[in-house]
Scaffold this motif. Structure first.
Motif, PDB file in Angstrom:
ATOM      1  N   ALA A   7       4.569   8.004   7.551  1.00 52.83           N
ATOM      2  CA  ALA A   7       3.641   7.446   8.487  1.00 52.83           C
ATOM      3  C   ALA A   7       3.478   8.904   9.390  1.00 52.83           C
ATOM      4  N   GLU A   8       3.439   9.938   9.115  1.00 49.36           N
ATOM      5  CA  GLU A   8       3.350  11.035   9.285  1.00 49.36           C
ATOM      6  C   GLU A   8       2.092  11.950   8.377  1.00 49.36           C
ATOM      7  N   SER A   9       1.948  11.091   7.381  1.00 50.56           N
ATOM      8  CA  SER A   9       0.475  12.093   6.702  1.00 50.56           C
ATOM      9  C   SER A   9      -0.799  11.019   7.122  1.00 50.56           C
ATOM     10  N   MET A  10      -2.026  11.745   7.056  1.00 45.55           N
ATOM     11  CA  MET A  10      -2.886  10.687   7.610  1.00 45.55           C
ATOM     12  C   MET A  10      -3.495  10.717   6.245  1.00 45.55           C
ATOM     13  N   ILE A  11      -3.227  11.370   4.745  1.00 45.36           N
ATOM     14  CA  ILE A  11      -3.062  10.428   3.939  1.00 45.36           C
ATOM     15  C   ILE A  11      -2.601   8.594   3.958  1.00 45.36           C
ATOM     16  N   VAL A  12      -2.238   9.119   4.154  1.00 48.25           N
ATOM     17  CA  VAL A  12      -0.883   7.476   4.701  1.00 48.25           C
ATOM     18  C   VAL A  12      -1.987   6.327   5.090  1.00 48.25           C
ATOM     19  N   VAL A  13      -1.775   7.099   6.528  1.00 43.44           N
ATOM     20  CA  VAL A  13      -2.317   6.327   8.250  1.00 43.44           C
ATOM     21  C   VAL A  13      -4.474   6.232   7.333  1.00 43.44           C
ATOM     22  N   ASN A  14      -4.526   6.942   6.855  1.00 43.74           N
ATOM     23  CA  ASN A  14      -5.949   6.670   6.953  1.00 43.74           C
ATOM     24  C   ASN A  14      -6.467   5.673   5.194  1.00 43.74           C
ATOM     25  N   ALA A  15      -5.619   5.531   5.037  1.00 47.77           N
ATOM     26  CA  ALA A  15      -5.604   4.715   3.747  1.00 47.77           C
ATOM     27  C   ALA A  15      -5.379   3.062   4.327  1.00 47.77           C
ATOM     28  N   HIS A  16      -4.210   3.009   4.814  1.00 48.63           N
ATOM     29  CA  HIS A  16      -4.594   1.826   5.661  1.00 48.63           C
ATOM     30  C   HIS A  16      -5.488   1.577   6.897  1.00 48.63           C
ATOM     31  N   ARG A  17      -6.076   2.571   7.335  1.00 47.01           N
ATOM     32  CA  ARG A  17      -7.091   2.118   8.497  1.00 47.01           C
ATOM     33  C   ARG A  17      -8.371   1.845   7.384  1.00 47.01           C
ATOM     34  N   ILE A  18      -8.939   2.475   6.738  1.00 42.93           N
ATOM     35  CA  ILE A  18      -9.958   2.120   5.449  1.00 42.93           C
ATOM     36  C   ILE A  18      -9.489   0.901   4.937  1.00 42.93           C
ATOM     37  N   GLY A  24       0.906  -1.058   0.232  1.00 40.20           N
ATOM     38  CA  GLY A  24       0.796  -0.041   0.116  1.00 40.20           C
ATOM     39  C   GLY A  24       0.778   1.197  -0.324  1.00 40.20           C
ATOM     40  N   PRO A  25       0.302   2.128   0.789  1.00 46.81           N
ATOM     41  CA  PRO A  25       1.026   3.206   0.433  1.00 46.81           C
ATOM     42  C   PRO A  25       2.363   3.920   1.209  1.00 46.81           C
TER      43      PRO A  25
END
Length: 759
Positions: free
Chosen positions: A519-530, A377-378
């Motif tokens: 991991a500081e990017s919420m784009i990346v964090v949220n992509a993995h959460r979703i 993933g991202p």
């Protein structure tokens, strides 16, 4: 019934599907222009028309003439002739040339174009070549109008009529009267339903085998558009029967004909190494009575059948033909990369790179194996992994080729690697081949030259393209497939990346570790959460992922427009056209692609004096518009999904020039009027069309109005297109629906089975 005759002065509204038109007519004896409404097969500014209908009074728009029949007359006045010629309908004539021609020839202008075109050279600026071009375009336009009138009687839109005329020319009516189902095979965008409507209007037998074959062909084509490589035979017959709105027992005869012609191949559903395609007399015997056996067979278009078997065979060939070299030690690889060579390219070397365990495994495995899949993933370091592979391969003297399915993805690969990356079509040198037409020049007989091929964004590669790519790889060449298996699958038929992983017959390395910076990017964090079925973290201060709550679709649209036109450009100094991309799940609805594009064009690129614009059907293109190519055009070397800007509009020639900066090599492409159906506005695009792209800012509506398409992989794909910022506008309920809907539609494909079976 009343009659009305006048000059078409303006077309206020036109729907190219229903043909419903609102036009303004200048009528002799009437001080004001007359509003005319009705269904018109073809109507152009400057034409003289004779209408039959009745007058009415609209509660909002006032007095208007409702036309039931229309007859096109040649413009009779100087004003009408000039307007007709200036409407950009005829290539080579625009407002300036039209004025000069009418000044030179007066009311004789149209006759001279048709009967004495050599006299056009008397007009300043018109030479012999341009005179011939104008005469040919004029004759073609008259021919198109005749065809449009014929097809309009069968409820075919002008946009489709133009395409049909381009294929068949003056033979159009004769061809369609002979076999209207040829439309579905010969003309891009004309499917079975339109051809069948024409056929039924012409009195074709509803139970003719030709109609049955056409319905089956259509059902298979439609399935391919949904990603299926084949359909079970019973499902195919069911779908074809539904298309025909009847029980269609005679469809089996249509299928038998396609099998006999080797257009369709039937194969037992259970694939094994000894299986062969059913056909000929065997297929006929099963059709005669054994429905149970028939239901167990898979029905393929022949190219898909050979491609699926071919991909499995080619991968097996590459694995068997590869001789593993002496292994590279982990410490040697780390020493190589510690010199900062993991980011190869011109100029100074990049910083030294410390690979994570998964990345290290991927690089070492790529060296040892003939075929490898790397997925993640991202933020998991796929780009760094690719660059580290390049460093190792080149340090050991290997020639590395880089490719990706789209121009945008190839360009990004070039930028991150410092090496030339090409689209798969360019790599395989797609072009005209004498005796074959358009084909890949790189193939089994003329293979690529290199030692390693790295293919990025493999989730986008469909079955047919993968087969053509693998055929062009020589024995002994390594191939590394890199992609994100959780993204939307290819638009074309197949699910190649997931099938490669599921088969478990080639090495697969999964990159799971998300690096600290990512991991500081919420784009990346949220992509993995979703992706894990978890709700995203929203509106963290000084972060890059925001959510604006709104339930009403109309207000969502207004918020989206405001974000793109004002708020985001002020907030981050992003260009509202080049940097901000609206992605939406659906084409229709008030927050779908079409409605958003119309509104955004008005706000981001409004009309102005001196800013040229050209209308094609219901589409209006304006200088500066953001547009997207929606079909593959191999002659122009532009492909479905390529995005550019309109940089020139030539009203004289009826042409538009589009600059495509985001493709692998920036190019300017010229479109004449009939080719404009290949372009759409691209201020807003569907999530599927965004695959392989990366945008600084992604703005997306998330509404229950899009309930049918709210899926986890679609939401995941959309947000991973953003580099700097994501803004979602909608409801948390819609977000939850998308996140919880992980039921990805299965595609009928047997590639994994064939890989496991060894063929």
């Amino acid at each position: 019934m009343d009659e009305l005759q006048g000059l078409v002065d303006r077309i206020t509204y036109r729907d190219e599907e229903s043909l419903y038109t609102v036009a303004q007519l200048s009528v002799t004896g009437e001080r004001d222009r007359v509003t005319v409404v009705g269904t018109f097969p073809a109507i152009f500014v400057g034409e003289q028309v004779e209408l039959s209908g009745e007058w009415s009074v609209h509660p909002k728009h006032g007095k208007q003439f409702k036309a039931e029949t229309v007859k096109t007359l040649r413009p009779a006045t100087l004003e009408g002739i000039e307007k007709y010629l200036a409407s950009s309908l005829i290539k080579g004539i625009g407002p300036v040339t039209a004025k000069q021609m009418v000044k030179a020839f007066g009311k004789d202008t149209l006759r001279i174009i048709e009967e004495e075109p050599e006299r056009l050279t008397e007009v300043s600026g018109i030479g012999e070549v341009k005179a011939r071009t104008i005469a040919e375009a004029f004759r073609e336009q008259r021919g198109i109008q005749g065809v449009m009138l014929f097809l309009a009687s069968h409820n075919v839109s002008p946009a489709y009529s133009t395409r049909i005329f381009q294929v068949y020319g003056d033979e159009t009516v004769a061809v369609l009267q002979d076999n209207p189902y040829r439309l579905a095979e010969d003309v891009h965008g004309i499917g079975f339903r339109i051809a069948d409507k024409i056929a039924r209007d012409m009195g074709v037998d509803l139970e003719s085998p030709a109609r049955g074959s056409a319905a089956i062909r259509f059902a298979l084509e439609e399935a391919g558009g949904q990603g299926h490589v084949y359909l079970p035979e019973d499902l195919l017959l069911q779908r074809a029967s539904e298309v025909l709105s009847g029980d269609g027992q005679w469809l089996r005869e249509g299928l038998r004909r396609l099998v006999a012609a080797e257009e369709v191949i039937l194969e037992e559903e259970k694939a094994d190494s000894g299986g062969e395609a059913a056909g000929g007399d065997d297929a006929g015997d099963a059709d005669d009575g054994d429905d149970r056996a028939a239901a167990q067979r898979a029905a393929y278009f022949a190219p898909y059948f050979h491609a699926e078997r071919g991909v499995a065979k080619e991968l097996r060939r590459l694995q068997r033909g590869f001789s593993a070299p002496k292994p590279v030690k982990e410490e040697d690889l780390r020493a190589l990369l510690s010199g900062g060579s993991a980011r190869p390219g011109p100029g100074p070397r990049g910083d030294a790179v410390e690979l994570a365990k998964g990345q290290l495994q991927a690089v070492l495995t790529a060296w040892q194996k003939g075929v490898l899949v790397v997925t993640g993933g991202p933020g998991t370091g796929k780009t760094t992994t690719i660059n580290s592979m390049i460093s190792l391969f080149e340090a050991r003297g290997a020639k590395v080729l880089l490719t990706a399915p789209t121009g945008r993805a190839a360009k990004r690969m070039t930028e991150t690697s410092g090496r030339d990356a090409k689209t798969i079509h360019r790599l395989l040198e797609y072009g005209y081949v004498p005796g074959e037409g358009m084909a890949f020049k790189r193939n089994r007989d003329n293979p690529l030259r290199g030692d390693v091929l790295v293919v990025d964004e493999v989730s986008m590669v469909d079955l047919l393209l993968m087969y053509n790519l693998l055929k062009a790889l020589p024995d002994g060449m390594r191939v590394v497939f890199v992609g994100d298996a959780d993204q939307l699958p290819s638009v074309g038929a197949g699910n190649v990346l997931k099938d490669l992983i599921a088969a478990n017959t080639v090495p697969v390395v999964r990159l799971r570790e998300v690096f600290r910076q990512a991991a500081e990017s919420m784009i990346v964090v949220n992509a993995h959460r979703i992706n894990k079925g978890e709700f995203p973290a929203l509106n963290k201060q000084e972060k890059d992922f925001f959510f604006i709550a709104e339930e009403d679709p109309e207000r969502i649209r207004r918020i989206l427009i405001g974000l793109c036109a004002e708020r985001l450009p002020r907030f981050g100094q992003w260009d509202p056209v080049d940097d901000i991309q609206v992605l939406t799940p659906m084409r229709r609805t008030v927050i779908g692609v079409e409605a958003l594009n119309d509104e955004m064009q008005q706000h981001l690129n409004p009309g102005a004096p001196g800013k040229p614009e050209l209308t094609f059907g219901s589409r209006l293109f304006r200088l500066g518009d953001k547009v997207m190519q929606v079909v593959n055009n191999y002659d122009k070397d532009v492909f479905n999904g390529d995005t550019g800007r309109v940089v020139r509009i030539d009203l004289e020639e009826g042409e538009i020039a589009v600059e495509f900066p985001a493709t692998e090599a920036s190019k300017r492409v010229i479109y004449d009027r009939p080719q404009l159906d290949e372009l759409v506005l691209a201020y807003a695009v569907s999530v599927h069309k965004s695959q392989g792209s990366e945008y600084p800012v992604v703005v997306m509506p998330v509404s229950t109005q899009h309930y049918m398409l709210l899926q986890r992989n679609l939401l995941y794909t959309a947000i991973t297109r953003a580099k700097d910022l994501v803004v979602l506008v909608g409801t948390k309920k819609a977000l939850w629906i998308a996140i919880n809907n992980n039921k990805v539609q299965d595609r009928y494909t047997k590639l994994a089975q064939r890989l496991q079976a060894g063929w």
